[in-house]
Scaffold this motif. Structure first.
Motif, PDB file in Angstrom:
ATOM      1  N   UNK A 158     -60.370  16.004  -8.006  1.00  0.00           N
ATOM      2  CA  UNK A 158     -60.301  14.902  -8.968  1.00  0.00           C
ATOM      3  C   UNK A 158     -59.855  15.393 -10.348  1.00  0.00           C
ATOM      4  N   UNK A 159     -60.277  16.605 -10.707  1.00  0.00           N
ATOM      5  CA  UNK A 159     -59.908  17.127 -12.019  1.00  0.00           C
ATOM      6  C   UNK A 159     -58.569  17.862 -12.000  1.00  0.00           C
ATOM      7  N   UNK A 160     -58.285  18.520 -10.875  1.00  0.00           N
ATOM      8  CA  UNK A 160     -57.074  19.345 -10.822  1.00  0.00           C
ATOM      9  C   UNK A 160     -55.799  18.502 -10.819  1.00  0.00           C
ATOM     10  N   UNK A 161     -55.814  17.389 -10.102  1.00  0.00           N
ATOM     11  CA  UNK A 161     -54.593  16.597  -9.948  1.00  0.00           C
ATOM     12  C   UNK A 161     -54.040  16.084 -11.280  1.00  0.00           C
ATOM     13  N   UNK A 162     -54.907  15.486 -12.162  1.00  0.00           N
ATOM     14  CA  UNK A 162     -54.353  15.031 -13.445  1.00  0.00           C
ATOM     15  C   UNK A 162     -53.874  16.182 -14.325  1.00  0.00           C
ATOM     16  N   UNK A 163     -54.308  17.415 -14.007  1.00  0.00           N
ATOM     17  CA  UNK A 163     -53.864  18.575 -14.791  1.00  0.00           C
ATOM     18  C   UNK A 163     -52.589  19.182 -14.207  1.00  0.00           C
ATOM     19  N   UNK A 164     -52.012  18.498 -13.221  1.00  0.00           N
ATOM     20  CA  UNK A 164     -50.718  18.925 -12.690  1.00  0.00           C
ATOM     21  C   UNK A 164     -50.810  19.962 -11.581  1.00  0.00           C
ATOM     22  N   UNK A 165     -52.023  20.235 -11.107  1.00  0.00           N
ATOM     23  CA  UNK A 165     -52.155  21.202 -10.014  1.00  0.00           C
ATOM     24  C   UNK A 165     -52.125  20.451  -8.689  1.00  0.00           C
ATOM     25  N   UNK A 166     -51.145  20.764  -7.874  1.00  0.00           N
ATOM     26  CA  UNK A 166     -51.014  20.016  -6.631  1.00  0.00           C
ATOM     27  C   UNK A 166     -51.193  20.911  -5.424  1.00  0.00           C
ATOM     28  N   UNK A 167     -51.493  20.283  -4.314  1.00  0.00           N
ATOM     29  CA  UNK A 167     -51.675  21.020  -3.075  1.00  0.00           C
ATOM     30  C   UNK A 167     -50.352  21.642  -2.639  1.00  0.00           C
ATOM     31  N   UNK A 168     -50.429  22.901  -2.158  1.00  0.00           N
ATOM     32  CA  UNK A 168     -49.236  23.573  -1.655  1.00  0.00           C
ATOM     33  C   UNK A 168     -48.954  23.045  -0.252  1.00  0.00           C
ATOM     34  N   UNK A 169     -47.840  22.288  -0.076  1.00  0.00           N
ATOM     35  CA  UNK A 169     -47.596  21.670   1.236  1.00  0.00           C
ATOM     36  C   UNK A 169     -47.325  22.701   2.332  1.00  0.00           C
ATOM     37  N   UNK A 170     -46.991  23.957   1.912  1.00  0.00           N
ATOM     38  CA  UNK A 170     -46.682  24.984   2.927  1.00  0.00           C
ATOM     39  C   UNK A 170     -47.951  25.650   3.447  1.00  0.00           C
ATOM     40  N   UNK A 171     -49.066  25.354   2.791  1.00  0.00           N
ATOM     41  CA  UNK A 171     -50.314  25.997   3.217  1.00  0.00           C
ATOM     42  C   UNK A 171     -50.743  25.495   4.597  1.00  0.00           C
TER      43      UNK A 171
END
Ligand SMILES: Cc1cc2nc3c(=O)[nH]c(=O)nc-3n(C[C@H](O)[C@H](O)[C@H](O)COP(=O)(O)OP(=O)(O)OC[C@H]3O[C@@H](n4cnc5c(N)ncnc54)[C@H](O)[C@@H]3O)c2cc1C
Length: 184
Positions: A158-171
């Protein structure tokens, strides 16, 4: 600190022990269930021992290694001897594992607020996170100010997404199942 999973509660414990004033916001109320295989590797056991968690108390089960089953194939791997780490793993139901760690952080001096859901970070003019807004139930959100905010809110991020940190789709993603067996 947002999130009282293993990461948040461990960080809160160590910071509180170091004399830092820690507020730990957790959206759920303990004890609560969480999807997990319940297994803890020797490295995790090492951390629990460092934190003074009583792993001899009832409810902890020792493991010698891991068994991987894929179709017809089975591989059993004993935990390796790693010097300073114990030579055993543990299992503990997640139903109370997170509760134990959160209470441990609380006993070290962290202030635990369960039932508080962080809504998002608020930043100052330099972009640094200084506030977290959080709400309890249907009440109006409240702003909590802190010199440092740690987002330990797990996969929900919830906090990471608005800070521009996104899930690595290759993970890579793995799926697990668990089952409990009661002795005869
Ligand atoms: C199917 C499955 C099986 C797994 N099996 C194992 C295993 O056997 N062994 C192992 O070591 N790991 C296992 N894992 C991984 C393990 O669950 C995670 O690595 C671990 O939970 C991460 O801990 P964490 O504290 O970072 O996040 P989490 O455990 O996800 O904790 C995050 C906390 O933040 C809280 N939170 C979230 N959003 C907010 C918000 N907005 N406001 C306030 N609080 C919030 C949540 O309620 C939660 O308590 C498994 C994962 C899955 C999905």
């Amino acid at each position: 600190m947002v999130g009282a999973g293993p990461a948040g509660s461990s960080a809160a414990y160590h910071l509180a022990r170091a004399g830092v004033d820690v507020l730990l916001l957790e959206k759920s109320r303990f004890p609560r269930e969480k999807v997990c295989g319940d297994g803890l590797t020797p490295r995790a056991v090492h951390q629990l021992i460092r934190m003074g968690v009583d792993i001899r108390a009832p409810g902890w089960t020792r493991s010698r290694g891991m068994r991987w089953v894929a179709g017809e194939h089975r591989v059993h791997i004993d935990w390796p001897a790693l010097g300073r780490f114990p030579d055993f793993g543990l299992t503990r139901t997640r139903h109370d594992f997170d509760d134990i760690l959160a209470r441990h952080a609380e006993a070290a001096g962290a202030r635990l607020h369960t039932g508080w859901k962080a809504e998002g970070p608020l930043t100052d003019r330099s972009g640094r996170t200084v506030d977290v807004t959080a709400s309890a139930g249907s009440a109006e959100p409240v702003a909590f100010r802190a010199p440092v905010v740690i987002a330990a809110d797990g996969a929900s991020a919830r906090l990471a997404l608005p800070m521009g940190l996104e899930r690595d789709p290759k993970r890579q993603i793995a799926t697990a199942a668990r089952r409990y067996y009661l002795p005869g």
